[in-house]
Design a protein around this motif. Sequence first.
Motif, PDB file in Angstrom:
ATOM      1  N   ARG A   1       0.838  -1.214   0.000  1.00  0.00           N
ATOM      2  CA  ARG A   1       0.000   0.000   0.000  1.00  0.00           C
ATOM      3  C   ARG A   1       0.867   1.256   0.000  1.00  0.00           C
ATOM      4  NH1 ARG A   1      -3.348  -3.148   3.495  1.00  0.00           N
ATOM      5  NH2 ARG A   1      -2.263  -2.311   5.325  1.00  0.00           N
ATOM      6  N   GLY A   2       1.974   1.202   0.751  1.00  0.00           N
ATOM      7  CA  GLY A   2       2.848   2.373   0.768  1.00  0.00           C
ATOM      8  C   GLY A   2       3.435   2.653  -0.598  1.00  0.00           C
ATOM      9  N   GLU A   3       3.775   1.614  -1.348  1.00  0.00           N
ATOM     10  CA  GLU A   3       4.312   1.807  -2.696  1.00  0.00           C
ATOM     11  C   GLU A   3       3.261   2.456  -3.601  1.00  0.00           C
ATOM     12  OE1 GLU A   3       5.499  -2.117  -3.706  1.00  0.00           O
ATOM     13  OE2 GLU A   3       7.484  -1.982  -2.744  1.00  0.00           O
ATOM     14  N   GLU A   4       1.997   2.040  -3.456  1.00  0.00           N
ATOM     15  CA  GLU A   4       0.941   2.631  -4.268  1.00  0.00           C
ATOM     16  C   GLU A   4       0.697   4.104  -3.878  1.00  0.00           C
ATOM     17  OE1 GLU A   4      -0.541   1.314  -6.815  1.00  0.00           O
ATOM     18  OE2 GLU A   4       0.607  -0.556  -6.618  1.00  0.00           O
ATOM     19  N   LEU A   5       0.752   4.364  -2.548  1.00  0.00           N
ATOM     20  CA  LEU A   5       0.550   5.757  -2.109  1.00  0.00           C
ATOM     21  C   LEU A   5       1.701   6.649  -2.542  1.00  0.00           C
ATOM     22  CD1 LEU A   5      -0.862   5.146   1.498  1.00  0.00           C
ATOM     23  CD2 LEU A   5      -2.131   5.909  -0.543  1.00  0.00           C
ATOM     24  N   LEU A   6       2.920   6.081  -2.576  1.00  0.00           N
ATOM     25  CA  LEU A   6       4.059   6.880  -3.008  1.00  0.00           C
ATOM     26  C   LEU A   6       3.924   7.270  -4.472  1.00  0.00           C
ATOM     27  CD1 LEU A   6       6.806   8.080  -2.255  1.00  0.00           C
ATOM     28  CD2 LEU A   6       7.862   5.923  -2.993  1.00  0.00           C
ATOM     29  N   LYS A   7       3.347   6.382  -5.266  1.00  0.00           N
ATOM     30  CA  LYS A   7       3.139   6.702  -6.676  1.00  0.00           C
ATOM     31  C   LYS A   7       2.134   7.862  -6.826  1.00  0.00           C
ATOM     32  CE  LYS A   7       4.046   2.013  -8.319  1.00  0.00           C
ATOM     33  NZ  LYS A   7       3.466   0.827  -8.995  1.00  0.00           N
ATOM     34  N   GLN A   8       1.185   7.926  -5.879  1.00  0.00           N
ATOM     35  CA  GLN A   8       0.171   8.979  -5.934  1.00  0.00           C
ATOM     36  C   GLN A   8       0.638  10.244  -5.220  1.00  0.00           C
ATOM     37  OE1 GLN A   8      -3.431   7.327  -4.318  1.00  0.00           O
ATOM     38  NE2 GLN A   8      -3.418   5.562  -5.731  1.00  0.00           N
ATOM     39  N   GLY A   9       1.797  10.200  -4.576  1.00  0.00           N
ATOM     40  CA  GLY A   9       2.337  11.354  -3.874  1.00  0.00           C
ATOM     41  C   GLY A   9       1.698  11.609  -2.539  1.00  0.00           C
ATOM     42  N   VAL A  10       1.025  10.602  -2.002  1.00  0.00           N
ATOM     43  CA  VAL A  10       0.327  10.781  -0.733  1.00  0.00           C
ATOM     44  C   VAL A  10       1.255  10.546   0.454  1.00  0.00           C
ATOM     45  CG1 VAL A  10      -1.596   9.950   0.703  1.00  0.00           C
ATOM     46  CG2 VAL A  10      -1.859  10.125  -1.780  1.00  0.00           C
ATOM     47  N   THR A  11       2.240   9.629   0.310  1.00  0.00           N
ATOM     48  CA  THR A  11       3.169   9.302   1.396  1.00  0.00           C
ATOM     49  C   THR A  11       4.585   9.699   0.998  1.00  0.00           C
ATOM     50  OG1 THR A  11       3.889   7.562   2.911  1.00  0.00           O
ATOM     51  CG2 THR A  11       3.658   6.970   0.599  1.00  0.00           C
ATOM     52  N   THR A  12       5.492   9.476   1.939  1.00  0.00           N
ATOM     53  CA  THR A  12       6.883   9.873   1.680  1.00  0.00           C
ATOM     54  C   THR A  12       7.767   8.645   1.500  1.00  0.00           C
ATOM     55  OG1 THR A  12       7.424   9.866   4.025  1.00  0.00           O
ATOM     56  CG2 THR A  12       6.577  11.938   3.094  1.00  0.00           C
ATOM     57  N   ALA A  13       8.924   8.881   0.889  1.00  0.00           N
ATOM     58  CA  ALA A  13       9.881   7.783   0.693  1.00  0.00           C
ATOM     59  C   ALA A  13      10.428   7.295   2.027  1.00  0.00           C
ATOM     60  CB  ALA A  13      11.025   8.244  -0.209  1.00  0.00           C
ATOM     61  N   GLN A  14      10.554   8.164   3.029  1.00  0.00           N
ATOM     62  CA  GLN A  14      11.055   7.761   4.346  1.00  0.00           C
ATOM     63  C   GLN A  14      10.126   6.740   4.979  1.00  0.00           C
ATOM     64  OE1 GLN A  14      11.466  11.056   7.030  1.00  0.00           O
ATOM     65  NE2 GLN A  14      12.438   9.805   8.637  1.00  0.00           N
ATOM     66  N   ARG A  15       8.798   7.000   4.848  1.00  0.00           N
ATOM     67  CA  ARG A  15       7.811   6.057   5.395  1.00  0.00           C
ATOM     68  C   ARG A  15       7.913   4.717   4.688  1.00  0.00           C
ATOM     69  NH1 ARG A  15       5.071   3.716   9.291  1.00  0.00           N
ATOM     70  NH2 ARG A  15       3.042   2.884   8.571  1.00  0.00           N
ATOM     71  N   LEU A  16       8.156   4.728   3.376  1.00  0.00           N
ATOM     72  CA  LEU A  16       8.268   3.493   2.602  1.00  0.00           C
ATOM     73  C   LEU A  16       9.512   2.708   3.030  1.00  0.00           C
ATOM     74  CD1 LEU A  16       6.783   1.985   0.360  1.00  0.00           C
ATOM     75  CD2 LEU A  16       8.327   3.076  -1.296  1.00  0.00           C
ATOM     76  N   ASP A  17      10.611   3.411   3.311  1.00  0.00           N
ATOM     77  CA  ASP A  17      11.831   2.723   3.776  1.00  0.00           C
ATOM     78  C   ASP A  17      11.601   2.055   5.135  1.00  0.00           C
ATOM     79  OD1 ASP A  17      13.166   3.488   1.527  1.00  0.00           O
ATOM     80  OD2 ASP A  17      14.099   5.263   2.445  1.00  0.00           O
ATOM     81  N   ALA A  18      10.845   2.725   5.981  1.00  0.00           N
ATOM     82  CA  ALA A  18      10.540   2.130   7.283  1.00  0.00           C
ATOM     83  C   ALA A  18       9.721   0.853   7.124  1.00  0.00           C
ATOM     84  CB  ALA A  18       9.799   3.136   8.159  1.00  0.00           C
ATOM     85  N   LEU A  19       8.783   0.843   6.166  1.00  0.00           N
ATOM     86  CA  LEU A  19       7.988  -0.361   5.919  1.00  0.00           C
ATOM     87  C   LEU A  19       8.852  -1.495   5.379  1.00  0.00           C
ATOM     88  CD1 LEU A  19       4.766   1.245   4.363  1.00  0.00           C
ATOM     89  CD2 LEU A  19       5.051   0.270   6.662  1.00  0.00           C
ATOM     90  N   ARG A  20       9.786  -1.161   4.496  1.00  0.00           N
ATOM     91  CA  ARG A  20      10.683  -2.194   3.952  1.00  0.00           C
ATOM     92  C   ARG A  20      11.549  -2.789   5.053  1.00  0.00           C
ATOM     93  NH1 ARG A  20      11.594   1.532  -0.558  1.00  0.00           N
ATOM     94  NH2 ARG A  20      10.460   0.739  -2.409  1.00  0.00           N
ATOM     95  N   THR A  21      12.018  -1.893   5.942  1.00  0.00           N
ATOM     96  CA  THR A  21      12.850  -2.380   7.048  1.00  0.00           C
ATOM     97  C   THR A  21      12.068  -3.322   7.945  1.00  0.00           C
ATOM     98  OG1 THR A  21      14.168  -0.354   6.998  1.00  0.00           O
ATOM     99  CG2 THR A  21      14.243  -1.678   9.011  1.00  0.00           C
ATOM    100  N   GLN A  22      10.836  -2.991   8.209  1.00  0.00           N
ATOM    101  CA  GLN A  22      10.003  -3.835   9.053  1.00  0.00           C
ATOM    102  C   GLN A  22       9.798  -5.206   8.417  1.00  0.00           C
ATOM    103  OE1 GLN A  22       6.168  -2.157   9.954  1.00  0.00           O
ATOM    104  NE2 GLN A  22       5.673  -3.745  11.470  1.00  0.00           N
ATOM    105  N   VAL A  23       9.582  -5.245   7.099  1.00  0.00           N
ATOM    106  CA  VAL A  23       9.416  -6.521   6.391  1.00  0.00           C
ATOM    107  C   VAL A  23      10.689  -7.352   6.505  1.00  0.00           C
ATOM    108  CG1 VAL A  23       9.132  -7.584   4.123  1.00  0.00           C
ATOM    109  CG2 VAL A  23       7.636  -5.702   4.822  1.00  0.00           C
ATOM    110  N   ASP A  24      11.834  -6.707   6.321  1.00  0.00           N
ATOM    111  CA  ASP A  24      13.100  -7.435   6.395  1.00  0.00           C
ATOM    112  C   ASP A  24      13.353  -7.982   7.803  1.00  0.00           C
ATOM    113  OD1 ASP A  24      13.519  -6.887   3.751  1.00  0.00           O
ATOM    114  OD2 ASP A  24      14.820  -5.138   4.110  1.00  0.00           O
ATOM    115  N   VAL A  25      13.039  -7.203   8.818  1.00  0.00           N
ATOM    116  CA  VAL A  25      13.241  -7.646  10.203  1.00  0.00           C
ATOM    117  C   VAL A  25      12.365  -8.855  10.509  1.00  0.00           C
ATOM    118  CG1 VAL A  25      12.912  -7.019  12.615  1.00  0.00           C
ATOM    119  CG2 VAL A  25      14.003  -5.411  11.045  1.00  0.00           C
TER     120      VAL A  25
END
Length: 330
Positions: free
Chosen positions: A108-132
């Motif tokens: 969802r964060g990737e889709e929101l980033l495409k729409q400009g609704v969220t930030t890249a920092q928030r997306l990196d935090a989500l990726r980190t959480q998935v990796d952990v």
Amino acid sequence: MSRLLCAFACTLALTGAATANPLTLAPIPVTDWKAVHARIEAKDRLPARARIGGTLTDLLVAEGDSVARGQPLARVTDDKLGFQLAALHAQRDAIAAQLANARAELHRGEELLKQGVTTAQRLDALRTQVDVLAGQLTAVNAQAEVVVQTQAEGLVLAPADGRVLTVPVAAGAVVMAGETIATVSGGGIFLRLALPERHAASLSEGDPIRLDDGSEGRLIRLYPLIENGRVIADVEVPGLSDRFEEARVLVRLPVAERQALMVPAGVITTRGGLDFVAVETPAGPVLRAVVPGLRQTAADGGMVEILSGLTAGDVILPASPAAAKGASHD
């Protein structure tokens, strides 16, 4: 008249003996054998040990059973391992659910980033959480595999092909890791003997060894350490039975070699409790009283040692029934 006839008969008998392949007596080397007791032992005596601590739930062998390498002998069970595995499975399921939710959030964060609704920092935090969470799931799975492997190590296996000698535990007993469940003999059977150290210098590897039952073996090892005045040696005997280990067997070792006067057993005549050998002399054949000693077996040639009565160079005549009845002797 009767004396003349008896003397004439004796002369004829000795003369006939003299014509039948006489033997010139000469010293020959003779091996002295020493009788000692040896023990039947296995070349390898290996303990089958428990690799984990727990309760011995199954005992699959008894003393005397023949086993093959890798054959299950017993099973040790630790109930705590089952609880640990259940806890790890529950933890794995929880992490797997968290990981699925984190991946959905990342999508969802990737889709929101495409729409400009969220930030890249928030997306990196989500990726980190998935990796952990993925790393945690991998660690929990590894811990579960360790527990499963530990459970599998509760199976006690035979360390070699052979026979079970001892089983010092019983089913239901609590055992510790490293405790011996059974002892297995393997690698074949040999004889181990201990003989006085004064004979050590006269023995060497490869010497023939005789057993009382007529079989023969070979000295394969002399141990360099002398304990309590005894030399330890191993003897290999083909076809030696492994039914009873630690059984005592009488063996004979070659400990010395000497020169002796030996005659064939057939030339000795016994009369009146005395032993005689027909000997050719310048005056004609005579019966000479002798004292026999060591008597070899038929396999060794059937020779008899003469302790006294003969000397080297004497010409020995074959014995005959007529000679045994002769009245004149030397």
